[in-house]
Motif scaffolding. Structure first.
Motif, PDB file in Angstrom:
ATOM      1  N   MET A 151      55.213  33.998  12.866  1.00 47.72           N
ATOM      2  CA  MET A 151      54.849  34.042  14.278  1.00 47.72           C
ATOM      3  C   MET A 151      53.873  35.193  14.474  1.00 47.72           C
ATOM      4  SD  MET A 151      57.117  34.268  17.773  1.00 47.72           S
ATOM      5  CE  MET A 151      57.873  35.825  17.413  1.00 47.72           C
ATOM      6  N   ASP A 152      52.682  34.866  14.973  1.00 50.31           N
ATOM      7  CA  ASP A 152      51.661  35.861  15.282  1.00 50.31           C
ATOM      8  C   ASP A 152      51.600  36.028  16.787  1.00 50.31           C
ATOM      9  OD1 ASP A 152      51.022  36.066  12.601  1.00 50.31           O
ATOM     10  OD2 ASP A 152      49.440  34.561  12.728  1.00 50.31           O
ATOM     11  N   TYR A 211      45.241  32.727  24.877  1.00 48.48           N
ATOM     12  CA  TYR A 211      44.453  31.826  24.031  1.00 48.48           C
ATOM     13  C   TYR A 211      44.157  32.432  22.662  1.00 48.48           C
ATOM     14  CZ  TYR A 211      44.025  29.776  28.600  1.00 48.48           C
ATOM     15  OH  TYR A 211      44.316  29.266  29.832  1.00 48.48           O
ATOM     16  N   TYR A 212      45.127  33.159  22.098  1.00 48.92           N
ATOM     17  CA  TYR A 212      45.045  33.747  20.756  1.00 48.92           C
ATOM     18  C   TYR A 212      43.856  34.681  20.618  1.00 48.92           C
ATOM     19  CZ  TYR A 212      47.827  29.501  20.335  1.00 48.92           C
ATOM     20  OH  TYR A 212      48.735  28.500  20.551  1.00 48.92           O
ATOM     21  N   ARG A 263      53.360  40.537  13.842  1.00 53.04           N
ATOM     22  CA  ARG A 263      53.543  39.369  12.974  1.00 53.04           C
ATOM     23  C   ARG A 263      54.972  39.405  12.454  1.00 53.04           C
ATOM     24  NH1 ARG A 263      49.288  37.836   8.608  1.00 53.04           N
ATOM     25  NH2 ARG A 263      48.515  36.650  10.381  1.00 53.04           N
ATOM     26  N   SER A 288      49.899  35.726  24.221  1.00 54.66           N
ATOM     27  CA  SER A 288      50.044  34.423  23.569  1.00 54.66           C
ATOM     28  C   SER A 288      50.676  34.631  22.201  1.00 54.66           C
ATOM     29  CB  SER A 288      48.692  33.728  23.427  1.00 54.66           C
ATOM     30  OG  SER A 288      47.807  34.515  22.670  1.00 54.66           O
ATOM     31  N   TYR A 313      51.489  32.364  18.286  1.00 56.30           N
ATOM     32  CA  TYR A 313      51.322  31.171  17.457  1.00 56.30           C
ATOM     33  C   TYR A 313      52.452  31.121  16.439  1.00 56.30           C
ATOM     34  CZ  TYR A 313      49.686  28.032  13.872  1.00 56.30           C
ATOM     35  OH  TYR A 313      49.611  27.018  12.962  1.00 56.30           O
ATOM     36  N   ASN A 352      54.035  28.736  13.113  1.00 51.09           N
ATOM     37  CA  ASN A 352      53.594  27.717  12.163  1.00 51.09           C
ATOM     38  C   ASN A 352      54.651  26.643  11.908  1.00 51.09           C
ATOM     39  OD1 ASN A 352      55.373  29.294  10.681  1.00 51.09           O
ATOM     40  ND2 ASN A 352      54.184  29.165   8.805  1.00 51.09           N
ATOM     41  N   ARG A 373      57.391  25.718  20.938  1.00 48.14           N
ATOM     42  CA  ARG A 373      56.129  25.591  20.207  1.00 48.14           C
ATOM     43  C   ARG A 373      55.239  26.783  20.563  1.00 48.14           C
ATOM     44  NH1 ARG A 373      55.656  22.146  24.597  1.00 48.14           N
ATOM     45  NH2 ARG A 373      53.757  22.395  25.786  1.00 48.14           N
ATOM     46  N   SER A 374      54.077  26.864  19.938  1.00 50.46           N
ATOM     47  CA  SER A 374      53.142  27.951  20.217  1.00 50.46           C
ATOM     48  C   SER A 374      52.702  27.903  21.673  1.00 50.46           C
ATOM     49  CB  SER A 374      51.906  27.832  19.315  1.00 50.46           C
ATOM     50  OG  SER A 374      52.266  27.917  17.975  1.00 50.46           O
ATOM     51  N   GLN A 375      52.410  29.068  22.218  1.00 55.00           N
ATOM     52  CA  GLN A 375      51.976  29.157  23.615  1.00 55.00           C
ATOM     53  C   GLN A 375      50.638  29.886  23.676  1.00 55.00           C
ATOM     54  OE1 GLN A 375      53.625  27.821  26.353  1.00 55.00           O
ATOM     55  NE2 GLN A 375      54.843  26.867  24.749  1.00 55.00           N
ATOM     56  N   GLU A 376      49.674  29.245  24.338  1.00 49.55           N
ATOM     57  CA  GLU A 376      48.345  29.836  24.468  1.00 49.55           C
ATOM     58  C   GLU A 376      48.292  30.909  25.546  1.00 49.55           C
ATOM     59  OE1 GLU A 376      45.858  26.505  25.260  1.00 49.55           O
ATOM     60  OE2 GLU A 376      45.646  26.016  23.146  1.00 49.55           O
TER      61      GLU A 376
END
Length: 133
Positions: free
Chosen positions: A43-44, A50-51, A58, A81, A83, A85, A109-112
């Motif tokens: 997880m980053d 928006y990354y 991390r 945000s 991300y 995997n 899930r990932s969130q922007e």
């Protein structure tokens, strides 16, 4: 009339195998992505939405993580945000350092964009996909 049926039959015999192959490949790819898990969970977390901006944290866990979630401390309190995997996990953020109390956010899930969320700790828990049941 018979000439038209002959041509239609020929077209079906030529086109139908390609259509069936495409449908089979699409179903196979959907099934493989639903059951494939990465070897290591990652997880980053990013400072901006928006990354964008700096990578501030991390978190990496092995794929053998238990169904019970373990509490992980965060290096930063605010982030915009994140991300992940692995699509088959539930990520829960807490404002406390020991993952107690009401969660400040639960995501699958990932969130922007999480609008500068504040958290001090996180738990990551495996979930099962519906096609595995």
């Amino acid at each position: 009339m018979s000439m038209l049926l002959g041509r239609l039959g020929f077209v079906l015999l030529v086109v139908l195998p390609y259509v069936m192959a495409a449908i089979t490949m699409q179903q196979t790819s959907l099934q493989s992505t639903g059951t494939h898990r990465p070897r290591r969970f990652r997880m980053d977390m990013f400072l901006g939405p928006y990354y964008q901006h700096d990578l501030v944290d991390r978190i990496t866990l092995t794929s053998g993580m238990d169904d019970d979630a373990s509490c992980q401390p965060l290096l930063t309190k605010r982030f915009g945000s994140f991300y992940i995997n692995d699509p088959l996990v539930k990520v829960t953020f807490y404002r406390s350092h020991d993952c107690t109390g009401a969660p400040s956010g639960v995501f699958y899930r990932s969130q922007e964009n999480v609008l500068s969320m504040r958290a001090n700790s996180v738990t990551v828990q495996k979930v099962r996909s519906m096609d595995l049941l």
